[in-house]
Design a protein around this motif. Structure first.
Motif, PDB file in Angstrom:
ATOM      1  N   ARG A 160     114.374 114.037 -26.651  1.00 43.15           N
ATOM      2  CA  ARG A 160     113.916 113.201 -27.761  1.00 43.15           C
ATOM      3  C   ARG A 160     113.917 111.722 -27.361  1.00 43.15           C
ATOM      4  O   ARG A 160     113.009 110.976 -27.743  1.00 43.15           O
ATOM      5  CB  ARG A 160     114.812 113.416 -28.990  1.00 43.15           C
ATOM      6  CG  ARG A 160     114.564 114.742 -29.700  1.00 43.15           C
ATOM      7  CD  ARG A 160     115.582 115.004 -30.808  1.00 43.15           C
ATOM      8  NE  ARG A 160     115.269 116.214 -31.553  1.00 43.15           N
ATOM      9  CZ  ARG A 160     114.503 116.270 -32.632  1.00 43.15           C
ATOM     10  NH1 ARG A 160     113.962 115.159 -33.109  1.00 43.15           N
ATOM     11  NH2 ARG A 160     114.265 117.406 -33.252  1.00 43.15           N
ATOM     12  N   LEU A 161     114.915 111.304 -26.603  1.00 42.29           N
ATOM     13  CA  LEU A 161     114.968 109.915 -26.129  1.00 42.29           C
ATOM     14  C   LEU A 161     113.808 109.633 -25.170  1.00 42.29           C
ATOM     15  O   LEU A 161     113.207 108.560 -25.211  1.00 42.29           O
ATOM     16  CB  LEU A 161     116.304 109.652 -25.423  1.00 42.29           C
ATOM     17  CG  LEU A 161     117.520 109.531 -26.341  1.00 42.29           C
ATOM     18  CD1 LEU A 161     118.808 109.686 -25.536  1.00 42.29           C
ATOM     19  CD2 LEU A 161     117.517 108.199 -27.083  1.00 42.29           C
ATOM     20  N   THR A 162     113.511 110.604 -24.319  1.00 44.74           N
ATOM     21  CA  THR A 162     112.367 110.460 -23.419  1.00 44.74           C
ATOM     22  C   THR A 162     111.082 110.345 -24.238  1.00 44.74           C
ATOM     23  O   THR A 162     110.227 109.494 -23.959  1.00 44.74           O
ATOM     24  CB  THR A 162     112.269 111.669 -22.454  1.00 44.74           C
ATOM     25  OG1 THR A 162     113.480 111.766 -21.700  1.00 44.74           O
ATOM     26  CG2 THR A 162     111.095 111.519 -21.502  1.00 44.74           C
ATOM     27  N   ALA A 163     110.958 111.197 -25.257  1.00 49.07           N
ATOM     28  CA  ALA A 163     109.774 111.167 -26.124  1.00 49.07           C
ATOM     29  C   ALA A 163     109.669 109.842 -26.856  1.00 49.07           C
ATOM     30  O   ALA A 163     108.584 109.232 -26.917  1.00 49.07           O
ATOM     31  CB  ALA A 163     109.834 112.322 -27.124  1.00 49.07           C
ATOM     32  N   LEU A 164     110.785 109.374 -27.424  1.00 49.34           N
ATOM     33  CA  LEU A 164     110.788 108.103 -28.149  1.00 49.34           C
ATOM     34  C   LEU A 164     110.380 106.951 -27.227  1.00 49.34           C
ATOM     35  O   LEU A 164     109.546 106.116 -27.590  1.00 49.34           O
ATOM     36  CB  LEU A 164     112.180 107.833 -28.732  1.00 49.34           C
ATOM     37  CG  LEU A 164     112.346 106.526 -29.518  1.00 49.34           C
ATOM     38  CD1 LEU A 164     111.498 106.550 -30.791  1.00 49.34           C
ATOM     39  CD2 LEU A 164     113.825 106.299 -29.871  1.00 49.34           C
ATOM     40  N   SER A 165     110.952 106.929 -26.025  1.00 52.78           N
ATOM     41  CA  SER A 165     110.618 105.873 -25.055  1.00 52.78           C
ATOM     42  C   SER A 165     109.149 105.923 -24.672  1.00 52.78           C
ATOM     43  O   SER A 165     108.469 104.895 -24.594  1.00 52.78           O
ATOM     44  CB  SER A 165     111.480 106.015 -23.790  1.00 52.78           C
ATOM     45  OG  SER A 165     112.835 105.827 -24.082  1.00 52.78           O
ATOM     46  N   ALA A 166     108.647 107.143 -24.439  1.00 56.64           N
ATOM     47  CA  ALA A 166     107.246 107.303 -24.040  1.00 56.64           C
ATOM     48  C   ALA A 166     106.302 106.868 -25.158  1.00 56.64           C
ATOM     49  O   ALA A 166     105.295 106.184 -24.914  1.00 56.64           O
ATOM     50  CB  ALA A 166     106.979 108.756 -23.652  1.00 56.64           C
ATOM     51  N   LEU A 167     106.629 107.255 -26.398  1.00 54.31           N
ATOM     52  CA  LEU A 167     105.782 106.872 -27.533  1.00 54.31           C
ATOM     53  C   LEU A 167     105.780 105.354 -27.720  1.00 54.31           C
ATOM     54  O   LEU A 167     104.730 104.748 -27.971  1.00 54.31           O
ATOM     55  CB  LEU A 167     106.280 107.551 -28.818  1.00 54.31           C
ATOM     56  CG  LEU A 167     106.035 109.068 -28.910  1.00 54.31           C
ATOM     57  CD1 LEU A 167     106.847 109.683 -30.044  1.00 54.31           C
ATOM     58  CD2 LEU A 167     104.543 109.362 -29.100  1.00 54.31           C
ATOM     59  N   ARG A 168     106.930 104.740 -27.586  1.00 53.93           N
ATOM     60  CA  ARG A 168     107.024 103.286 -27.757  1.00 53.93           C
ATOM     61  C   ARG A 168     106.286 102.538 -26.649  1.00 53.93           C
ATOM     62  O   ARG A 168     105.700 101.486 -26.886  1.00 53.93           O
ATOM     63  CB  ARG A 168     108.496 102.855 -27.762  1.00 53.93           C
ATOM     64  CG  ARG A 168     109.212 103.193 -29.067  1.00 53.93           C
ATOM     65  CD  ARG A 168     110.661 102.751 -29.003  1.00 53.93           C
ATOM     66  NE  ARG A 168     111.333 102.854 -30.299  1.00 53.93           N
ATOM     67  CZ  ARG A 168     112.603 102.526 -30.487  1.00 53.93           C
ATOM     68  NH1 ARG A 168     113.332 102.078 -29.457  1.00 53.93           N
ATOM     69  NH2 ARG A 168     113.155 102.634 -31.688  1.00 53.93           N
ATOM     70  N   ARG A 169     106.311 103.097 -25.450  1.00 56.19           N
ATOM     71  CA  ARG A 169     105.655 102.425 -24.314  1.00 56.19           C
ATOM     72  C   ARG A 169     104.158 102.705 -24.261  1.00 56.19           C
ATOM     73  O   ARG A 169     103.434 102.085 -23.482  1.00 56.19           O
ATOM     74  CB  ARG A 169     106.266 102.907 -22.995  1.00 56.19           C
ATOM     75  CG  ARG A 169     107.720 102.534 -22.788  1.00 56.19           C
ATOM     76  CD  ARG A 169     108.170 103.077 -21.444  1.00 56.19           C
ATOM     77  NE  ARG A 169     109.598 102.910 -21.234  1.00 56.19           N
ATOM     78  CZ  ARG A 169     110.207 103.111 -20.082  1.00 56.19           C
ATOM     79  NH1 ARG A 169     109.490 103.494 -19.025  1.00 56.19           N
ATOM     80  NH2 ARG A 169     111.501 102.954 -19.961  1.00 56.19           N
ATOM     81  N   GLY A 170     103.744 103.708 -25.039  1.00 54.64           N
ATOM     82  CA  GLY A 170     102.344 104.100 -24.976  1.00 54.64           C
ATOM     83  C   GLY A 170     102.022 104.899 -23.730  1.00 54.64           C
ATOM     84  O   GLY A 170     100.877 104.927 -23.257  1.00 54.64           O
ATOM     85  N   THR A 171     103.040 105.581 -23.179  1.00 58.27           N
ATOM     86  CA  THR A 171     102.844 106.409 -21.988  1.00 58.27           C
ATOM     87  C   THR A 171     101.888 107.559 -22.313  1.00 58.27           C
ATOM     88  O   THR A 171     101.979 108.167 -23.387  1.00 58.27           O
ATOM     89  CB  THR A 171     104.198 106.996 -21.508  1.00 58.27           C
ATOM     90  OG1 THR A 171     105.121 105.929 -21.306  1.00 58.27           O
ATOM     91  CG2 THR A 171     104.036 107.777 -20.213  1.00 58.27           C
ATOM     92  N   ASP A 172     100.994 107.848 -21.385  1.00 56.33           N
ATOM     93  CA  ASP A 172     100.056 108.958 -21.554  1.00 56.33           C
ATOM     94  C   ASP A 172     100.849 110.263 -21.556  1.00 56.33           C
ATOM     95  O   ASP A 172     101.477 110.624 -20.547  1.00 56.33           O
ATOM     96  CB  ASP A 172      99.037 108.961 -20.402  1.00 56.33           C
ATOM     97  CG  ASP A 172      97.954 110.019 -20.571  1.00 56.33           C
ATOM     98  OD1 ASP A 172      98.102 110.911 -21.445  1.00 56.33           O
ATOM     99  OD2 ASP A 172      96.962 109.964 -19.823  1.00 56.33           O
TER     100      ASP A 172
END
Length: 220
Positions: free
Chosen positions: A42-54
């Motif tokens: 979930r932390l990885t997902a949250l970080s990715a969503l916030r960064r706009g990671t593909d």
């Protein structure tokens, strides 16, 4: 004490089976460290969503997972200095976490981080592959399960209590989709570990489940 001699209790199970609550209480009772492995995804997902990671870029997502500044403190989860216990419980984050958890590169990136939580006097690790992949030599392995209806009710109450809106039909459909994804994925599918105790919590309180896990640990 050599790392391999430090006791580990693994508590695996599907979404909203109660494993997080039970793991937290068991760790508290024993004075053990806690690893909420689902929180790492979930932390990885949250970080990715916030960064706009593909979210289709497995390599980029693995990089996010590799450098997670995570810290568990009591019932609180920190990403760097930010307390994100509620933020990672949002449905968008949970859905994203379930999808990226199926990616081998992300799972590999988090493997070493999960092992590092094994410290004296002991560890309670909850997730979906704690007993099968991360700590296959654990002293006690538990697989928590519950009917999808009971789990939807718990998730509904959890979300409402935290001030989020929720729809029971949507939650049921979401849990069924996640169950299918988690049990059918090619890497580390959700299955009981060899030698795991199966505990159906559909009709149990969290405290009753905790007492059962502690009894199994005291009398292997």
């Amino acid at each position: 004490m050599p790392n391999s001699n430090i006791p580990v209790i693994t508590i695996d199970g599907p979404t909203a089976s109660g494993k997080g609550t039970v793991a937290h209480k068991v760790a508290d009772r024993l004075g053990f460290h806690l690893l909420d492995s689902g929180a790492l995804y979930r932390l990885t997902a949250l970080s990715a969503l916030r960064r706009g990671t593909d979210l289709r870029d497995e390599h980029a997502l693995a990089k996010v997972a590799e450098h997670l500044p995570v810290r568990f403190n009591g019932g609180h989860i920190y990403l760097g200095t930010e307390e994100v216990s509620n933020a990672i419980r949002q449905e968008e984050v949970g859905n994203t976490a379930s999808k990226i958890a199926a990616l081998p590169a992300v799972r590999q990136a988090l493997y070493g981080l999960q092992l590092s939580f094994r410290e004296t006097p002991g560890l309670v690790a909850d997730g979906r592959d704690m007993g099968t992949v991360i700590f296959p030599g654990a002293q006690l392995k538990v697989f928590l399960t519950a009917s999808v209806e009971a789990r939807a009710q718990r998730r509904y109450k959890q979300l409402i209590d935290k001030g989020f809106s929720a729809n029971m039909d949507d939650l049921l459909a979401d849990l069924q989709t996640r169950d299918a994804r988690d049990t059918q994925r090619a890497v580390a599918p959700l299955v009981p570990a060899e030698g795991a105790h199966i505990l159906d919590t559909s009709q149990m309180t969290a405290d009753e489940a905790v007492e059962q896990v502690l009894a199994w640990y005291a009398h292997p």
